[in-house]
Design a protein around this motif. Structure first.
Motif, PDB file in Angstrom:
ATOM      1  N   GLU A 472      60.416   1.010   8.673  1.00 26.98           N
ATOM      2  CA  GLU A 472      61.497   1.807   9.237  1.00 26.98           C
ATOM      3  C   GLU A 472      62.324   2.463   8.136  1.00 26.98           C
ATOM      4  O   GLU A 472      62.790   3.602   8.286  1.00 26.98           O
ATOM      5  CB  GLU A 472      62.375   0.927  10.125  1.00 26.98           C
ATOM      6  CG  GLU A 472      61.656   0.439  11.384  1.00 26.98           C
ATOM      7  CD  GLU A 472      62.556  -0.407  12.276  1.00 26.98           C
ATOM      8  OE1 GLU A 472      63.763  -0.529  11.957  1.00 26.98           O
ATOM      9  OE2 GLU A 472      62.063  -0.931  13.287  1.00 26.98           O
ATOM     10  N   ALA A 476      62.945   6.435   7.704  1.00 27.57           N
ATOM     11  CA  ALA A 476      64.304   6.978   7.635  1.00 27.57           C
ATOM     12  C   ALA A 476      64.499   7.835   6.395  1.00 27.57           C
ATOM     13  O   ALA A 476      65.191   8.861   6.417  1.00 27.57           O
ATOM     14  CB  ALA A 476      65.320   5.832   7.649  1.00 27.57           C
ATOM     15  N   HIS A 481      62.677   8.692  11.282  1.00 24.98           N
ATOM     16  CA  HIS A 481      63.127   7.573  12.108  1.00 24.98           C
ATOM     17  C   HIS A 481      63.655   8.040  13.466  1.00 24.98           C
ATOM     18  O   HIS A 481      63.357   7.430  14.505  1.00 24.98           O
ATOM     19  CB  HIS A 481      64.204   6.786  11.360  1.00 24.98           C
ATOM     20  CG  HIS A 481      64.739   5.617  12.130  1.00 24.98           C
ATOM     21  ND1 HIS A 481      64.023   4.447  12.304  1.00 24.98           N
ATOM     22  CD2 HIS A 481      65.917   5.451  12.802  1.00 24.98           C
ATOM     23  CE1 HIS A 481      64.730   3.602  13.028  1.00 24.98           C
ATOM     24  NE2 HIS A 481      65.889   4.188  13.338  1.00 24.98           N
ATOM     25  N   TYR A 491      58.328   2.509  17.390  1.00 26.79           N
ATOM     26  CA  TYR A 491      57.333   2.351  16.330  1.00 26.79           C
ATOM     27  C   TYR A 491      56.028   1.757  16.848  1.00 26.79           C
ATOM     28  O   TYR A 491      55.011   1.814  16.152  1.00 26.79           O
ATOM     29  CB  TYR A 491      57.888   1.468  15.209  1.00 26.79           C
ATOM     30  CG  TYR A 491      58.847   2.203  14.294  1.00 26.79           C
ATOM     31  CD1 TYR A 491      58.403   2.772  13.120  1.00 26.79           C
ATOM     32  CD2 TYR A 491      60.187   2.329  14.623  1.00 26.79           C
ATOM     33  CE1 TYR A 491      59.277   3.454  12.273  1.00 26.79           C
ATOM     34  CE2 TYR A 491      61.071   3.011  13.798  1.00 26.79           C
ATOM     35  CZ  TYR A 491      60.609   3.578  12.625  1.00 26.79           C
ATOM     36  OH  TYR A 491      61.464   4.259  11.799  1.00 26.79           O
TER      37      TYR A 491
END
Length: 606
Positions: A472, A476, A481, A491
């Protein structure tokens, strides 16, 4: 090119007509492959042979017991002595049960051996195909690999499943029955043996004919699979340009060729089977005629003639099976030629025998590199020299075909230079193991491939052991994200085949996340932002500074918004560096190609 190199990959292609020397080499190569597949199962194979020998011995006892029962057992029973007849009947029952039990045992063992061999073969093909260099896969289509792994392996499966059983039984039965017939009566046995002369000639003809025919069928089915795979993969273009009729015409032609080749194979086996039966029936007629004449003359007992006739039927019945085995073997032999051709292909960028460790850093050097894609293709990079210090971001611009992507492929070692060397941190890439190089150099391309599976799995492709938090965080960092968490399962959302559930821009952001998580020393971006829309491009542009920090980067892009973030710009023209400098320096020069491109880009924004 050496003779060895010239024929090594012959069967990897769809070659139908082969000269005798090449044919011998291909057959030897196929036998080596088959031997290497069977060698790990040698003891089980020997045990299977022992079982089938015992099974055939049990089967041979039956007619002999019948002869004894007719000539000795029945006359003795008429006189009140039934022991001989009882022993013959009991022995026949025991031999029948032994025959069935041993046959069952052999079939189970041979089937297990066959499946183990096929498992090994499939794994070899898949493992070797992944090891082969990009140059092989660019010339050898995925459809052909699929054909090798499916249709050709299935053909070998047909031989191993039933063919070995029939082959061993046929050979042992013919040998055993022939021996028993000679023991029972030499003149009649020699009469039957004389039939081997036409049998040998017919069998030899059939072997040659079927082997030649099945080479054509293996090539034809491979072409059908290639056409099918390409059509399915390009279905969007097929429907957009209404190519359905043209594809159907091509497929009809390929199917027709396969049908014709298959028909020739069946004509050959029908001719062979009919010839074998004709020879067998003629032999039976002669044995019955001559045997009956000798029985009436008192020189041959009726029980011996009866046993001889039973043996004769058993003698020719396996030859029908042998015809089927020969047919299966011819098909499997052609398949083995194709498969062995793939397995003997050597990677054009092999791992070094004495690898060197890459030190820290990331500087790239092209030292007098010359490159062309093949011996008969034009030079793409003539005497190319370039030094990129560690941590520098370099953009390559130039016309299509100027050599930009070739430079990137050499840095990623998808190819080796024809002459000269490409060095990373002072080490020639040819001295670095593939595993270490893939950890240090990552390429992001325009069509970055997503595998069916979750978004998280695709991001973690370069680091399968990454935690969810690391995945993650990487997403990002490149601005992915937000759209990922908006997916139905975040996800864990399945991207489906080739990432078809995501837009082109989203797929590219997942690819950037993958590269960022892999944390390479060198990052190569080959038109990596071309699929992004304006908002997506802005998000990636903002993230690129983070992604490129503290690592060497090579950017190939037509979008000048991406190029302008580079520390240095190289204008490539016909494989040579025409301009070299910072973006500001080249723009300030005012009369170069990059300045012209920049001005055109500025005008387009207005």
């Amino acid at each position: 090119m050496s003779d060895e190199e010239s024929w090594r990959g012959v069967a990897a292609e769809d070659t139908d007509e082969l000269d005798s020397q090449v044919r011998v080499r291909l057959q030897a190569r196929s036998r080596r492959l088959l031997g290497s597949l069977l060698r790990p199962h040698l003891w089980r194979c020997l045990f299977a042979v022992a079982i089938v020998v015992a099974q055939n011995a049990a089967a041979l006892v039956g007619p002999l017991l019948i002869a004894i029962a007719i000539d000795d057992g029945i006359p003795s029973a008429v006189d009140g002595h039934t022991a001989t007849l009882a022993w013959c009947v009991g022995g026949y029952v025991v031999s029948a049960f032994a025959n069935s039990g041993l046959l069952l045992t052999f079939q189970r063992l041979s089937t297990r051996i066959g499946q183990d061999v096929l498992l090994d073969l499939r794994e070899r093909i898949f493992r070797h195909a992944q090891r082969l260099s990009l140059s092989f896969h660019e010339s050898y289509t995925s459809g052909k690999i699929i054909s090798r792994l499916t249709a050709d392996v299935d053909t070998i499966n047909d031989l191993l499943d039933d063919g070995l059983n029939k082959l061993f039984n046929a050979v042992l039965t013919v040998g055993g029955v022939g021996t028993m017939m000679l023991i029972l009566d030499v003149p009649l046995g020699l009469l039957v043996m004389a039939g081997f002369v036409p049998l040998f000639l017919v069998t030899r003809w059939f072997q040659r004919s079927s082997r030649r025919t099945y080479r054509v069928t293996r090539a034809a089915i491979a072409r059908i699979i290639v056409q099918f795979v390409e059509t399915m993969n390009g279905m969007r273009a097929v429907q957009a340009f209404r190519r359905e009729s043209r594809n159907e015409s091509i497929m009809d032609s390929l199917n027709g060729r396969y049908r014709d080749a298959d028909a020739k194979a069946y004509v050959a086996i029908a001719t062979y089977t009919a010839s074998v039966r004709a020879i067998g029936n003629l032999s039976l007629a002669l044995v019955l005629g001559i045997g009956a004449w000798r029985v009436t003359g008192g020189t041959l007992e009726i029980g011996v003639l009866t046993a001889f006739t039973l043996y004769l039927r058993r003698f020719y019945d396996p030859l029908d099976d042998l015809a089927m085995v020969t047919n299966s073997y011819a098909s499997a032999s052609a398949a083995l030629e194709k498969i062995s051709g793939v397995l003997e292909e050597a990677p054009s960028v092999p791992d070094p025998t004495t690898p060197k460790k890459l030190p820290k850093g990331g500087g790239i050097v092209f030292d007098n590199v010359e490159f062309h894609y093949g011996p008969d293709t034009p030079v793409v990079l003539p005497a190319f020299d370039l030094t990129i210090p560690p941590g520098q971001t370099v953009a390559l611009v130039g016309a299509t075909g100027a050599g930009k992507s070739t430079v990137a492929k050499l840095v990623a070692r998808f190819y080796d230079p024809s002459t000269g060397a490409v060095r990373l941190s002072g080490v020639d890439l040819r001295d670095v193991t593939d595993n270490e190089l893939r950890q240090r150099v990552v390429m992001v391309t325009q069509e970055n491939f997503l595998f069916a599976g979750s978004v998280a799995d695709n991001i973690a492709l370069g680091r399968p052991d990454a935690t969810r938090a690391e995945i993650e965080s990487a997403a990002a960092a490149v601005g992915a994200h937000e759209f990922i968490v908006a997916l139905p399962e975040g996800y864990d959302t399945d991207v489906r085949k080739r990432g078809g559930r995501l837009s082109a821009g989203q797929r590219q952001l997942v690819a950037f996340s993958r590269a960022f998580l892999a944390d390479p020393t060198v990052l190569v971006l080959d038109e990596a932002t071309s699929s992004l829309d304006v908002p997506g491009e802005r998000a990636v542009q903002a993230a690129l500074e983070t992604v490129l920090a503290d690592r060497t980067a090579l950017i190939i892009a037509h979008r000048l918004s991406t190029v302008l973030i580079a520390d240095r710009v190289l204008v490539i023209d016909n494989g040579r560096i025409a301009e070299d400098g910072t973006p500001d320096e080249l723009i300030a020069a005012g009369n170069g190609e990059f300045a012209t491109l920049h001005q055109a880009w500025v005008d387009s924004l207005v």
